[in-house]
Design a protein around this motif. Structure first.
Motif, PDB file in Angstrom:
ATOM      1  N   GLN A 155       0.828  -1.204   0.000  1.00 58.51           N
ATOM      2  CA  GLN A 155       0.000   0.000   0.000  1.00 58.51           C
ATOM      3  C   GLN A 155       0.865   1.258   0.000  1.00 58.51           C
ATOM      4  O   GLN A 155       0.541   2.244  -0.672  1.00 58.51           O
ATOM      5  CB  GLN A 155      -0.915  -0.010   1.230  1.00 58.51           C
ATOM      6  N   SER A 156       1.965   1.204   0.729  1.00 61.65           N
ATOM      7  CA  SER A 156       2.863   2.363   0.814  1.00 61.65           C
ATOM      8  C   SER A 156       3.497   2.677  -0.529  1.00 61.65           C
ATOM      9  O   SER A 156       3.719   3.846  -0.866  1.00 61.65           O
ATOM     10  CB  SER A 156       3.954   2.108   1.864  1.00 61.65           C
ATOM     11  N   ILE A 157       3.799   1.644  -1.301  1.00 63.00           N
ATOM     12  CA  ILE A 157       4.453   1.838  -2.603  1.00 63.00           C
ATOM     13  C   ILE A 157       3.611   2.727  -3.511  1.00 63.00           C
ATOM     14  O   ILE A 157       4.098   3.703  -4.099  1.00 63.00           O
ATOM     15  CB  ILE A 157       4.721   0.474  -3.266  1.00 63.00           C
ATOM     16  N   TRP A 158       2.326   2.406  -3.612  1.00 61.70           N
ATOM     17  CA  TRP A 158       1.488   3.151  -4.562  1.00 61.70           C
ATOM     18  C   TRP A 158       1.007   4.473  -3.990  1.00 61.70           C
ATOM     19  O   TRP A 158       0.770   5.423  -4.735  1.00 61.70           O
ATOM     20  CB  TRP A 158       0.327   2.263  -5.017  1.00 61.70           C
ATOM     21  N   PHE A 159       0.912   4.549  -2.671  1.00 59.46           N
ATOM     22  CA  PHE A 159       0.610   5.848  -2.062  1.00 59.46           C
ATOM     23  C   PHE A 159       1.799   6.788  -2.237  1.00 59.46           C
ATOM     24  O   PHE A 159       1.623   7.994  -2.471  1.00 59.46           O
ATOM     25  CB  PHE A 159       0.287   5.676  -0.577  1.00 59.46           C
ATOM     26  N   LEU A 160       3.011   6.252  -2.162  1.00 56.31           N
ATOM     27  CA  LEU A 160       4.205   7.078  -2.338  1.00 56.31           C
ATOM     28  C   LEU A 160       4.331   7.572  -3.777  1.00 56.31           C
ATOM     29  O   LEU A 160       4.773   8.708  -4.008  1.00 56.31           O
ATOM     30  CB  LEU A 160       5.459   6.292  -1.937  1.00 56.31           C
ATOM     31  N   LEU A 161       3.938   6.745  -4.761  1.00 60.31           N
ATOM     32  CA  LEU A 161       3.951   7.213  -6.147  1.00 60.31           C
ATOM     33  C   LEU A 161       3.010   8.399  -6.307  1.00 60.31           C
ATOM     34  O   LEU A 161       3.325   9.373  -7.012  1.00 60.31           O
ATOM     35  CB  LEU A 161       3.539   6.085  -7.099  1.00 60.31           C
ATOM     36  N   TYR A 162       1.865   8.331  -5.644  1.00 63.92           N
ATOM     37  CA  TYR A 162       0.930   9.463  -5.660  1.00 63.92           C
ATOM     38  C   TYR A 162       1.562  10.691  -5.009  1.00 63.92           C
ATOM     39  O   TYR A 162       1.452  11.812  -5.524  1.00 63.92           O
ATOM     40  CB  TYR A 162      -0.363   9.069  -4.948  1.00 63.92           C
ATOM     41  N   VAL A 195      -7.055   9.013  -6.066  1.00 65.01           N
ATOM     42  CA  VAL A 195      -8.223   8.127  -6.041  1.00 65.01           C
ATOM     43  C   VAL A 195      -7.786   6.664  -6.090  1.00 65.01           C
ATOM     44  O   VAL A 195      -8.287   5.822  -5.329  1.00 65.01           O
ATOM     45  CB  VAL A 195      -9.163   8.442  -7.220  1.00 65.01           C
ATOM     46  N   GLY A 196      -6.860   6.353  -6.977  1.00 64.80           N
ATOM     47  CA  GLY A 196      -6.404   4.971  -7.116  1.00 64.80           C
ATOM     48  C   GLY A 196      -5.771   4.414  -5.850  1.00 64.80           C
ATOM     49  O   GLY A 196      -6.216   3.368  -5.335  1.00 64.80           O
ATOM     50  N   PRO A 197      -4.729   5.065  -5.302  1.00 64.10           N
ATOM     51  CA  PRO A 197      -4.126   4.577  -4.055  1.00 64.10           C
ATOM     52  C   PRO A 197      -5.118   4.498  -2.895  1.00 64.10           C
ATOM     53  O   PRO A 197      -5.054   3.581  -2.083  1.00 64.10           O
ATOM     54  CB  PRO A 197      -3.031   5.614  -3.780  1.00 64.10           C
ATOM     55  N   ALA A 198      -6.051   5.468  -2.819  1.00 64.09           N
ATOM     56  CA  ALA A 198      -7.037   5.449  -1.740  1.00 64.09           C
ATOM     57  C   ALA A 198      -7.944   4.225  -1.858  1.00 64.09           C
ATOM     58  O   ALA A 198      -8.232   3.548  -0.857  1.00 64.09           O
ATOM     59  CB  ALA A 198      -7.872   6.724  -1.772  1.00 64.09           C
ATOM     60  N   PHE A 199      -8.373   3.928  -3.072  1.00 67.11           N
ATOM     61  CA  PHE A 199      -9.228   2.761  -3.271  1.00 67.11           C
ATOM     62  C   PHE A 199      -8.452   1.472  -3.007  1.00 67.11           C
ATOM     63  O   PHE A 199      -9.000   0.494  -2.480  1.00 67.11           O
ATOM     64  CB  PHE A 199      -9.786   2.749  -4.691  1.00 67.11           C
ATOM     65  N   LEU A 200      -7.163   1.459  -3.363  1.00 62.85           N
ATOM     66  CA  LEU A 200      -6.328   0.287  -3.097  1.00 62.85           C
ATOM     67  C   LEU A 200      -6.244   0.012  -1.597  1.00 62.85           C
ATOM     68  O   LEU A 200      -6.338  -1.145  -1.158  1.00 62.85           O
ATOM     69  CB  LEU A 200      -4.926   0.500  -3.666  1.00 62.85           C
TER      70      LEU A 200
END
Length: 351
Positions: A271-278, A294-299
């Motif tokens: 989860q941290s990986i894609w939130f960090l990309l955001y 939106v994407g990281p939040a839904f993930l």
């Protein structure tokens, strides 16, 4: 034009300027694809003249249809899972390739693609060694004919007709679109690169942290794999693998290494990986937040549901896995304190 003319980095994160003007391209895309199939238009020209966010989203919807058909034909609902480790990297590569074909700077996208490719390699390998690409393999959450416990969890609460609707919507389409959305911050980075094309030390720092999170996932996976392999050998032969104690293997689940600090260290890192990309996209556009979250939040929400189900299954198999209820605090009354003080003074006088 396939990209908006933006005057500031903040504009790159503005949905009304960077995304909304190109939504009509999505509606026109089917007709243009028919022209390509009829030979009236070049596929390369259509690709470069279509906004990359729109074309990427269209690809995710088309793949959702493929996943749906294959799942219903085979009665196997893990089609998205087989592509999960690849598609985010494919979408970032799509943004990178589009930028190259149109002559835009790609240094920052190249760095994002590098970490994502390493992420894909790790996750694909881990999924493969667990048999994920074997014929008939299914993610345990959707399985129909494994243990009665798993069947009870999924099927008892979800009627057959409802489960098919669940496949038509969430499993096939929504998850496919989600894999595009978690990579969508790369589009914002692409737009920011048209204004600030140079690779900064902050970009390298983001990549280093991303790689650190991937390494964390790798370590967690290796620890889990080693433990499960030892447990399997113990069950089959009664032999305790060196480095383990019998009590650890009898317990049934790992509690050492990274797993001593978190029940799901790999989930946390993922989860941290894609939130960090955001967050990387926010930094690139000098904004605190933007639509790409939106994407990281839904993930993260998806992981909460998946983790709940995982906890439910595991606690059903291993009683020790259940979190013990906290003990009620002992209440000491004022009268008891006074009584203790009197006894203490009495003892001192006797001395």
């Amino acid at each position: 034009m396939a990209l908006p003319l933006l005057n500031s980095l903040e504009d790159c994160a503005d949905f009304s300027k960077a995304v909304k003007p190109y939504i009509p391209q999505l509606y026109a895309l089917p007709e243009k694809l028919l022209d390509v199939f009829a030979g009236r238009e070049s596929l390369l020209k259509l690709y470069t003249e279509t906004n990359p966010l729109i074309s990427g989203f269209a690809i995710s919807v088309a793949l959702g249809a493929v996943f749906l058909v294959v799942a219903e034909i085979n009665r196997n609902y893990s089609q998205v899972d087989r592509c999960w480790s690849l598609l985010p990297t494919v979408y970032i590569a799509h943004f990178d390739a589009w930028a190259r074909l149109t002559g835009l700077p790609t240094r920052r996208l190249d760095v994002a693609l590098l970490f994502s490719a390493i992420w894909s390699t790790r996750l694909t390998y881990n999924y493969w060694r667990k048999g994920g690409y074997g014929i008939g393999h299914e993610d345990y959450r959707w399985q129909v004919a494994l243990t009665s416990r798993m069947k009870e969890i999924v099927r008892q609460h979800v009627p057959k007709a409802v489960f098919h609707v669940f496949n038509w919507t969430f499993i096939s389409f929504i998850q496919s679109i989600l894999l595009f959305l978690i990579a969508a911050p790369a589009y914002t980075v692409l737009l920011a690169s048209t204004i600030e094309p140079q690779l900064t030390s902050a970009d390298l720092a983001y990549m280093a942290i991303e790689l650190g999170l991937v390494l964390t996932e790798y370590i967690a996976d290796e620890q889990q794999w080693t433990y499960q392999s030892a447990k399997k050998q113990y069950k089959e032969s009664g032999k305790v693998t060196r480095g383990f104690k019998q009590a650890e293997l009898d317990r049934g689940f790992i509690t050492s290494g990274l797993w001593a600090y978190s029940r799901h260290p790999n989930f946390a890192a993922e989860q941290s990986i894609w939130f960090l990309l955001y967050q990387w996209s926010c930094y690139a556009t000098k904004t605190l937040y933007n639509w790409a979250g939106v994407g990281p939040a839904f993930l993260i929400l998806l992981f909460q549901g998946s983790t709940w189900l995982t906890e439910l299954i595991t606690s059903g198999k291993y009683p020790e896995y259940r979190t013990p209820a906290p003990k009620a605090p002992k209440v000491i009354r004022t009268s008891e304190l006074a009584k203790r003080q009197q006894e203490k003074e009495k003892q001192q006088k006797q001395k």
